[in-house]
Design an enzyme around this catalytic site. Sequence first.
Site, PDB file in Angstrom:
ATOM      1  N   TYR A  14     -39.130 -77.178  33.779  1.00 57.85           N
ATOM      2  CA  TYR A  14     -39.213 -75.867  34.433  1.00 57.85           C
ATOM      3  C   TYR A  14     -40.645 -75.333  34.486  1.00 57.85           C
ATOM      4  CZ  TYR A  14     -34.169 -75.175  34.981  1.00 57.85           C
ATOM      5  OH  TYR A  14     -32.861 -75.260  35.386  1.00 57.85           O
ATOM      6  N   HIS A  64     -27.946 -76.618  38.023  1.00 57.68           N
ATOM      7  CA  HIS A  64     -29.261 -76.686  38.677  1.00 57.68           C
ATOM      8  C   HIS A  64     -29.160 -77.685  39.817  1.00 57.68           C
ATOM      9  CE1 HIS A  64     -33.518 -77.557  39.422  1.00 57.68           C
ATOM     10  NE2 HIS A  64     -33.139 -78.821  39.450  1.00 57.68           N
ATOM     11  N   LYS A 108     -25.339 -77.169  33.299  1.00 57.83           N
ATOM     12  CA  LYS A 108     -26.082 -76.479  32.237  1.00 57.83           C
ATOM     13  C   LYS A 108     -25.207 -76.217  31.001  1.00 57.83           C
ATOM     14  CE  LYS A 108     -29.366 -74.284  35.447  1.00 57.83           C
ATOM     15  NZ  LYS A 108     -29.958 -72.999  35.909  1.00 57.83           N
ATOM     16  N   GLU A 138     -37.733 -84.856  40.228  1.00 52.56           N
ATOM     17  CA  GLU A 138     -36.752 -84.507  39.195  1.00 52.56           C
ATOM     18  C   GLU A 138     -35.843 -85.689  38.862  1.00 52.56           C
ATOM     19  OE1 GLU A 138     -36.557 -79.733  40.317  1.00 52.56           O
ATOM     20  OE2 GLU A 138     -34.752 -80.938  40.534  1.00 52.56           O
ATOM     21  N   ASN A 169     -26.207 -69.870  34.617  1.00 54.94           N
ATOM     22  CA  ASN A 169     -25.548 -69.985  35.926  1.00 54.94           C
ATOM     23  C   ASN A 169     -25.015 -71.396  36.221  1.00 54.94           C
ATOM     24  OD1 ASN A 169     -27.995 -71.147  36.381  1.00 54.94           O
ATOM     25  ND2 ASN A 169     -28.599 -69.861  38.093  1.00 54.94           N
TER      26      ASN A 169
HETATM   27  P1  ATP Z   1     -32.055 -73.956  39.733  1.00 57.65           P
HETATM   28  O1  ATP Z   1     -33.549 -74.244  39.830  1.00 57.65           O
HETATM   29  O2  ATP Z   1     -31.559 -73.865  38.314  1.00 57.65           O
HETATM   30  O3  ATP Z   1     -31.229 -74.849  40.606  1.00 57.65           O
HETATM   31  P2  ATP Z   1     -32.422 -71.821  41.565  1.00 57.65           P
HETATM   32  O4  ATP Z   1     -33.296 -72.751  42.335  1.00 57.65           O
HETATM   33  O5  ATP Z   1     -31.270 -71.160  42.268  1.00 57.65           O
HETATM   34  O6  ATP Z   1     -31.804 -72.510  40.304  1.00 57.65           O
HETATM   35  P3  ATP Z   1     -34.831 -70.713  40.431  1.00 57.65           P
HETATM   36  O7  ATP Z   1     -35.504 -69.548  41.076  1.00 57.65           O
HETATM   37  O8  ATP Z   1     -35.427 -72.078  40.584  1.00 57.65           O
HETATM   38  O9  ATP Z   1     -33.300 -70.701  40.883  1.00 57.65           O
HETATM   39  O10 ATP Z   1     -34.716 -70.376  38.881  1.00 57.65           O
HETATM   40  C1  ATP Z   1     -34.412 -71.390  37.939  1.00 57.65           C
HETATM   41  C2  ATP Z   1     -33.413 -70.874  36.943  1.00 57.65           C
HETATM   42  O11 ATP Z   1     -34.008 -69.844  36.172  1.00 57.65           O
HETATM   43  C3  ATP Z   1     -32.176 -70.222  37.558  1.00 57.65           C
HETATM   44  O12 ATP Z   1     -31.171 -71.150  37.906  1.00 57.65           O
HETATM   45  C4  ATP Z   1     -31.723 -69.320  36.438  1.00 57.65           C
HETATM   46  O13 ATP Z   1     -31.045 -70.071  35.426  1.00 57.65           O
HETATM   47  C5  ATP Z   1     -33.043 -68.836  35.864  1.00 57.65           C
HETATM   48  N1  ATP Z   1     -33.507 -67.576  36.462  1.00 57.65           N
HETATM   49  C6  ATP Z   1     -34.000 -67.409  37.706  1.00 57.65           C
HETATM   50  N2  ATP Z   1     -34.347 -66.144  37.950  1.00 57.65           N
HETATM   51  C7  ATP Z   1     -34.074 -65.463  36.807  1.00 57.65           C
HETATM   52  C8  ATP Z   1     -34.246 -64.104  36.391  1.00 57.65           C
HETATM   53  N3  ATP Z   1     -34.748 -63.178  37.201  1.00 57.65           N
HETATM   54  N4  ATP Z   1     -33.857 -63.781  35.136  1.00 57.65           N
HETATM   55  C9  ATP Z   1     -33.373 -64.701  34.289  1.00 57.65           C
HETATM   56  N5  ATP Z   1     -33.186 -66.019  34.608  1.00 57.65           N
HETATM   57  C10 ATP Z   1     -33.541 -66.389  35.845  1.00 57.65           C
HETATM   58 MG    MG Z   2     -34.886 -73.913  41.425  1.00 61.39          MG
END
Ligand code: ATP
Ligand code: MG
Length: 164
Positions: A75, A141, A35, A152, A138
């Site tokens: 997303y 992804h 990211k 994806e 973070n």
């Molecule tokens: P990713 O899909 O990026 O691999 P993940 O599967 O661990 O991460 P998801 O729940 O799919 O997490 O959320 C997608 C992304 O949205 C997260 O990686 C983070 O960048 C962001 N995100 C998730 N939850 C929050 C939140 N509560 N507040 C802000 N940003 C969030």
């Molecule tokens: Mg995810």
Amino acid sequence: MDSMIVAPHSGMPGTQLEMNFMETKVVERTLSIIKPDATRRNLTGKINSKFEEAGLRIVAQKRIRMSAEQAGTFYEVHKERPFYAELVEFMVSGPVVVQVLEGENAIAKNREVMGATNPEEADPGTIRKEFAVSLTENSVHGSDATDTAEKEISFFFAALEIVV
Ligand code: ATP
Ligand code: MG
């Protein structure tokens, strides 16, 4: 998607057979994104080392700048979540490196290497524990299931761009 099932030994007693099934190894592919918070801090190589040390092979990789439309579609599953707009804005704030990782149980393994979504909850040694800035920023992804991985990967890569 390529997948290989290692067949269990035949002719064994039931318990042995069950044990061998438990050890079945599946070669999978998963989509990874490094990211903008990580590309901005020049961490691509360090993050790639984590993947390679875990036995994941980078079989496709390109550095791109996502459009708001692309990020929004990627997303889409989070469209109704309160953080959706912030997430899309972040994902277009700088270049990302999209990649296909291949290996045994690559989807789960990659999520292990990434660590928990919230870096404060991530295990020591994981990418998010070491590099993530915040819950949104973070660093990586990773796909979360075989169907989303396939979807994806084809969102970013043509079949000919994936080289084993
Ligand atoms: P990713 O899909 O990026 O691999 P993940 O599967 O661990 O991460 P998801 O729940 O799919 O997490 O959320 C997608 C992304 O949205 C997260 O990686 C983070 O960048 C962001 N995100 C998730 N939850 C929050 C939140 N509560 N507040 C802000 N940003 C969030
Ligand atoms: Mg995810």
